[in-house]
Design an enzyme around this catalytic site. Structure first.
Site, PDB file in Angstrom:
ATOM      1  N   ARG A  55       0.840  -1.208   0.000  1.00 24.70           N
ATOM      2  CA  ARG A  55       0.000   0.000   0.000  1.00 24.70           C
ATOM      3  C   ARG A  55       0.871   1.253   0.000  1.00 24.70           C
ATOM      4  NH1 ARG A  55      -5.370  -2.125   1.334  1.00 24.70           N
ATOM      5  NH2 ARG A  55      -6.275  -0.069   1.156  1.00 24.70           N
ATOM      6  N   HIS A 107      -6.798   6.814  12.471  1.00 26.68           N
ATOM      7  CA  HIS A 107      -6.339   5.440  12.267  1.00 26.68           C
ATOM      8  C   HIS A 107      -4.856   5.370  11.882  1.00 26.68           C
ATOM      9  CE1 HIS A 107     -10.749   3.954  11.540  1.00 26.68           C
ATOM     10  NE2 HIS A 107     -10.472   4.184  12.801  1.00 26.68           N
ATOM     11  N   CYS A 137      16.242   3.955  18.780  1.00 27.81           N
ATOM     12  CA  CYS A 137      16.845   3.128  19.839  1.00 27.81           C
ATOM     13  C   CYS A 137      17.797   2.057  19.305  1.00 27.81           C
ATOM     14  CB  CYS A 137      15.758   2.479  20.709  1.00 27.81           C
ATOM     15  SG  CYS A 137      14.855   1.143  19.880  1.00 27.81           S
ATOM     16  N   LEU A 201     -21.159   7.658  -1.957  1.00 29.05           N
ATOM     17  CA  LEU A 201     -21.564   7.114  -3.251  1.00 29.05           C
ATOM     18  C   LEU A 201     -22.912   6.401  -3.167  1.00 29.05           C
ATOM     19  CD1 LEU A 201     -20.420   6.860  -6.110  1.00 29.05           C
ATOM     20  CD2 LEU A 201     -19.339   4.720  -5.414  1.00 29.05           C
ATOM     21  N   GLU A 202     -23.134   5.709  -2.062  1.00 27.64           N
ATOM     22  CA  GLU A 202     -24.380   4.937  -1.914  1.00 27.64           C
ATOM     23  C   GLU A 202     -24.832   5.035  -0.462  1.00 27.64           C
ATOM     24  OE1 GLU A 202     -22.612   1.347  -3.229  1.00 27.64           O
ATOM     25  OE2 GLU A 202     -21.494   1.080  -1.376  1.00 27.64           O
TER      26      GLU A 202
HETATM   27  N1  APR Z   1     -17.236   9.046  -3.465  1.00 29.75           N
HETATM   28  C1  APR Z   1     -17.919   8.937  -2.295  1.00 29.75           C
HETATM   29  N2  APR Z   1     -18.033   7.791  -1.630  1.00 29.75           N
HETATM   30  C2  APR Z   1     -17.457   6.690  -2.145  1.00 29.75           C
HETATM   31  C3  APR Z   1     -16.729   6.729  -3.366  1.00 29.75           C
HETATM   32  C4  APR Z   1     -16.638   7.975  -4.044  1.00 29.75           C
HETATM   33  N3  APR Z   1     -15.974   8.113  -5.197  1.00 29.75           N
HETATM   34  N4  APR Z   1     -16.273   5.474  -3.626  1.00 29.75           N
HETATM   35  C5  APR Z   1     -16.695   4.698  -2.620  1.00 29.75           C
HETATM   36  N5  APR Z   1     -17.408   5.429  -1.717  1.00 29.75           N
HETATM   37  C6  APR Z   1     -18.030   4.975  -0.465  1.00 29.75           C
HETATM   38  C7  APR Z   1     -18.498   3.541  -0.488  1.00 29.75           C
HETATM   39  O1  APR Z   1     -19.841   3.497  -0.980  1.00 29.75           O
HETATM   40  C8  APR Z   1     -18.415   3.163   0.987  1.00 29.75           C
HETATM   41  O2  APR Z   1     -19.626   3.439   1.671  1.00 29.75           O
HETATM   42  O3  APR Z   1     -17.038   5.049   0.528  1.00 29.75           O
HETATM   43  C9  APR Z   1     -17.310   4.080   1.529  1.00 29.75           C
HETATM   44  C10 APR Z   1     -16.019   3.369   1.853  1.00 29.75           C
HETATM   45  O4  APR Z   1     -16.242   2.463   2.893  1.00 29.75           O
HETATM   46  P1  APR Z   1     -15.079   1.549   3.488  1.00 29.75           P
HETATM   47  O5  APR Z   1     -14.309   0.898   2.393  1.00 29.75           O
HETATM   48  O6  APR Z   1     -15.702   0.676   4.514  1.00 29.75           O
HETATM   49  O7  APR Z   1     -14.071   2.595   4.160  1.00 29.75           O
HETATM   50  P2  APR Z   1     -14.133   3.318   5.577  1.00 29.75           P
HETATM   51  O8  APR Z   1     -15.529   3.602   5.982  1.00 29.75           O
HETATM   52  O9  APR Z   1     -13.183   4.451   5.493  1.00 29.75           O
HETATM   53  O10 APR Z   1     -13.542   2.202   6.515  1.00 29.75           O
HETATM   54  C11 APR Z   1     -13.368   2.519   7.874  1.00 29.75           C
HETATM   55  O11 APR Z   1     -12.281   0.438   8.332  1.00 29.75           O
HETATM   56  O12 APR Z   1     -10.845  -1.188   7.540  1.00 29.75           O
HETATM   57  C12 APR Z   1     -10.979  -0.142   8.410  1.00 29.75           C
HETATM   58  O13 APR Z   1      -9.328   1.218   9.367  1.00 29.75           O
HETATM   59  C13 APR Z   1      -9.989   0.960   8.153  1.00 29.75           C
HETATM   60  O14 APR Z   1     -10.271   3.350   8.205  1.00 29.75           O
HETATM   61  C14 APR Z   1     -10.847   2.134   7.752  1.00 29.75           C
HETATM   62  C15 APR Z   1     -12.155   1.837   8.441  1.00 29.75           C
END
Ligand code: APR
Length: 231
Positions: A55, A107, A137, A201-202
């Site tokens: 990553r 995070h 260290c 997005l959703e």
């Molecule tokens: N614009 C807006 N929203 C988007 C887009 C976009 N272009 N693409 C995806 N999304 C939305 C998805 O629909 C989803 O609801 O972003 C969200 C991403 O969700 P996750 O992948 O679950 O990410 P996140 O909520 O940041 O995860 C939280 O989980 O794995 C751990 O520590 C990690 O910080 C992370 C935490």
């Protein structure tokens, strides 16, 4: 106005950083949850290093850039028309590269390492391995990514709670609302009297809790919202 903004993986999706729970949420057959725990690191540190090395290398390979959503949030903070607290669940540095002056990375940060012996945190742009040496260290096999794994306590929770307690507006952008404590911030904000807006997005697991939900791409909707706030 006091504004608290919480961002998640969705804000960086259009920059080419994969989200956690999207269709590309698997990494070489492992669920992200299986490589992002202290137990996984204890069991197989090399595997966990490999995951974060991949990553980190991707973040630095020159193909990933801040998108209009990152830049719009930076503009909102720099204009100083409002007091903005930017909280991110993301471990990438795209808010900083987009110009945001202050980011609470609850995070952690992919481009930092932490020593499990002396606790020192250092900038890290290279691969980590069991052979890595702590610059503070001198210890060997004691560096880990400075990220928060499942089961660990997120950073900055006191500062975030204080900001939410005086927020007039809470905005969540691109987060699935599944991971606590961040997923609970919207309820804290509502209880504190803030208006709450979701940009995603959703529909997310938390959509029903927000006063308003806007559905679409962060790269389109965030600049529009910032424009409204600075008009
Ligand atoms: N614009 C807006 N929203 C988007 C887009 C976009 N272009 N693409 C995806 N999304 C939305 C998805 O629909 C989803 O609801 O972003 C969200 C991403 O969700 P996750 O992948 O679950 O990410 P996140 O909520 O940041 O995860 C939280 O989980 O794995 C751990 O520590 C990690 O910080 C992370 C935490």
């Amino acid at each position: 106005m006091n504004i608290v903004i919480l961002t998640g993986a969705g804000i960086s999706a259009e920059s080419g950083v994969p989200t956690f729970r999207g269709p590309d949420g698997l990494w070489e057959g492992h669920r992200v949850e299986d490589v992002a725990t202290p137990e996984a690191f204890e069991r197989d540190p090399q595997l966990v290093h490999q995951f974060y090395n991949g990553r980190r290398a991707k973040l630095l390979d020159g193909t990933i850039h801040p998108n209009p959503a990152h830049k719009a949030l930076a503009r909102l903070a720099m204009l100083r028309a409002h007091r903005v607290t930017l909280v991110s669940q993301n471990i990438d540095d795209l808010h900083e590269r987009g110009g945001s002056p202050a980011v609470l990375h609850m995070h952690g940060e992919l481009l930092k390492s932490r020593c499990t012996e002396c606790e020192s945190v250092a900038v890290c742009r290279e691969d980590l391995s069991r052979a890595s040496i702590c610059g503070a260290c001198g210890g060997i096999d004691c560096l880990r990514p400075h990220v928060v794994w499942f089961g660990e306590m997120p950073f900055f929770l006191d500062e975030i709670a204080a900001a939410i307690s005086t927020a007039d507006l809470f905005v969540a952008i691109g987060t699935s609302g599944l991971v606590y404590p961040a997923a609970g911030f919207v309820s804290l904000a509502r209880d504190a009297g803030a208006r709450t807006l979701e940009i995603n997005l959703e529909a997310s697991a938390a959509s029903g809790v927000f006063h308003e939900s806007r559905r679409g791409k962060a790269g389109d909707l965030v600049p529009e919202w910032v424009e409204e706030m600075t008009r």
